[in-house]
Design a protein around this motif. Sequence first.
Motif, PDB file in Angstrom:
ATOM      1  N   PHE A   1       0.916  -1.368   0.105  1.00  0.00           N
ATOM      2  CA  PHE A   1      -0.076  -0.004  -0.068  1.00  0.00           C
ATOM      3  C   PHE A   1       0.839   1.360   0.134  1.00  0.00           C
ATOM      4  N   TYR A   2       1.891   1.282   0.631  1.00  0.00           N
ATOM      5  CA  TYR A   2       2.879   2.230   0.775  1.00  0.00           C
ATOM      6  C   TYR A   2       3.506   2.544  -0.493  1.00  0.00           C
ATOM      7  N   LYS A   3       4.015   1.732  -1.213  1.00  0.00           N
ATOM      8  CA  LYS A   3       4.619   1.834  -2.231  1.00  0.00           C
ATOM      9  C   LYS A   3       3.515   2.369  -3.342  1.00  0.00           C
ATOM     10  N   ALA A   4       2.311   1.829  -3.335  1.00  0.00           N
ATOM     11  CA  ALA A   4       1.399   2.102  -4.429  1.00  0.00           C
ATOM     12  C   ALA A   4       0.926   3.690  -4.306  1.00  0.00           C
ATOM     13  N   PHE A   5       0.853   3.856  -3.014  1.00  0.00           N
ATOM     14  CA  PHE A   5       0.346   5.395  -2.448  1.00  0.00           C
ATOM     15  C   PHE A   5       1.462   6.334  -2.915  1.00  0.00           C
ATOM     16  N   ARG A   6       2.751   6.110  -2.707  1.00  0.00           N
ATOM     17  CA  ARG A   6       3.801   6.924  -3.057  1.00  0.00           C
ATOM     18  C   ARG A   6       3.908   7.095  -4.459  1.00  0.00           C
ATOM     19  N   THR A   7       3.690   5.996  -5.633  1.00  0.00           N
ATOM     20  CA  THR A   7       3.834   6.100  -6.715  1.00  0.00           C
ATOM     21  C   THR A   7       2.563   6.937  -7.271  1.00  0.00           C
ATOM     22  N   CYS A   8       1.458   7.086  -6.625  1.00  0.00           N
ATOM     23  CA  CYS A   8       0.208   7.892  -6.911  1.00  0.00           C
ATOM     24  C   CYS A   8       0.500   9.386  -6.828  1.00  0.00           C
ATOM     25  N   PHE A   9       0.821   9.476  -5.304  1.00  0.00           N
ATOM     26  CA  PHE A   9       0.858  10.880  -4.632  1.00  0.00           C
ATOM     27  C   PHE A   9       2.247  11.536  -4.710  1.00  0.00           C
ATOM     28  N   GLY A  10       3.230  10.697  -4.724  1.00  0.00           N
ATOM     29  CA  GLY A  10       4.567  11.037  -4.646  1.00  0.00           C
ATOM     30  C   GLY A  10       5.051  11.245  -3.209  1.00  0.00           C
ATOM     31  N   GLU A  11       4.453  10.990  -2.239  1.00  0.00           N
ATOM     32  CA  GLU A  11       4.862  11.002  -1.081  1.00  0.00           C
ATOM     33  C   GLU A  11       4.267   9.859  -0.175  1.00  0.00           C
ATOM     34  N   SER A  12       4.715   9.664   1.157  1.00  0.00           N
ATOM     35  CA  SER A  12       4.072   8.507   1.899  1.00  0.00           C
ATOM     36  C   SER A  12       2.743   8.930   2.379  1.00  0.00           C
ATOM     37  N   PRO A  13       1.963   7.896   2.667  1.00  0.00           N
ATOM     38  CA  PRO A  13       0.564   8.071   3.240  1.00  0.00           C
ATOM     39  C   PRO A  13       0.817   8.896   4.544  1.00  0.00           C
TER      40      PRO A  13
END
Length: 318
Positions: A296-308
């Motif tokens: 989830f953390y990897k996917a989120f960073r890919t989408c938003f450019g930062e950690s959740p």
Amino acid sequence: MEEKVKKAVDQLGKDFPNLNWNFRPDPSSGRLEYISQWLGEDDEEVMLCAFKGKHIHERFHRQDFFFLNFAMQGDYRALSSRNEEETLVEEGDCYIGQPFSGYALRSHSQEDIVILGILIKKEVFFNEYLTPLSSDPVLLKFFLDYEIDQYSDEYIHLKLDMDSPIWELLNLMVVEYANKKEDTQKILKPMIFSLMMFLTREYEGQKYEGQESDLSDDMVRYIEGHLDEVTLGSLSTHFGYHPNYISSMIHKKTGKTFSEILLSLRMKRAELLMKNTDLSLEKIADMIGYHNTSNFYKAFRTCFGESPRTWQKANSQN
């Protein structure tokens, strides 16, 4: 109604006028409105109440909890502050309200009407009942809207078939609550979870009833409703088409691959939950299909450019 249920409804009807009807002015709104506080005991997290009678004309008020009202017998009118409208709630209907949504019961009937209410404290609702509702984005937004706008004045009005299993479940709940024991809360809370699942099914069916859609719309809708478990294989099995055909058709219609659509929908859902609830990131990740939090953390960073966590600190409503 069978005799056991009828006695339970009669008991709750007698108790109704003696509930904790504590209407307090709401100075923060700048309006001449009243807030209804929790009607049950302090140690109750969920409760049932029932109005039984021919005439009711409530003071217009808001309430500090979620509520679901069911017209078990007869029709009544629900006054909403949304355009100052009155909604006819017919026998067999369900009316669902957010915390702080304006509301008042109105009825003048020749025969007794029975309105069953299920009340749920806000924190309990979010911790225990949000998951079954999160499969539908419109339904999820409805239950989170009050966090953004306390006076959104939205409601949900459902028509329920009288042979729906919802009524059997409600009958069990009425009898249990009218004859409370030490473990009644433990018994009621999972029953309400089941009720939420049934209502979500009803809502999704009624929301799309009469709407025309093509196969790709149906597939995207299915993905959106099964974010926690959907794969290309399960999508293929559900619709009865080869995975290669589905991949090609979805890409042609939307310009995106299955994986891109799934990622986008998951991140939109995560964004909504992170911004408007106190759910842990681990819980949110699991709700949208990331059973390994690091993924989830990897996917989120890919989408938003930062950690959740960084995103959450910058965008939290709290």
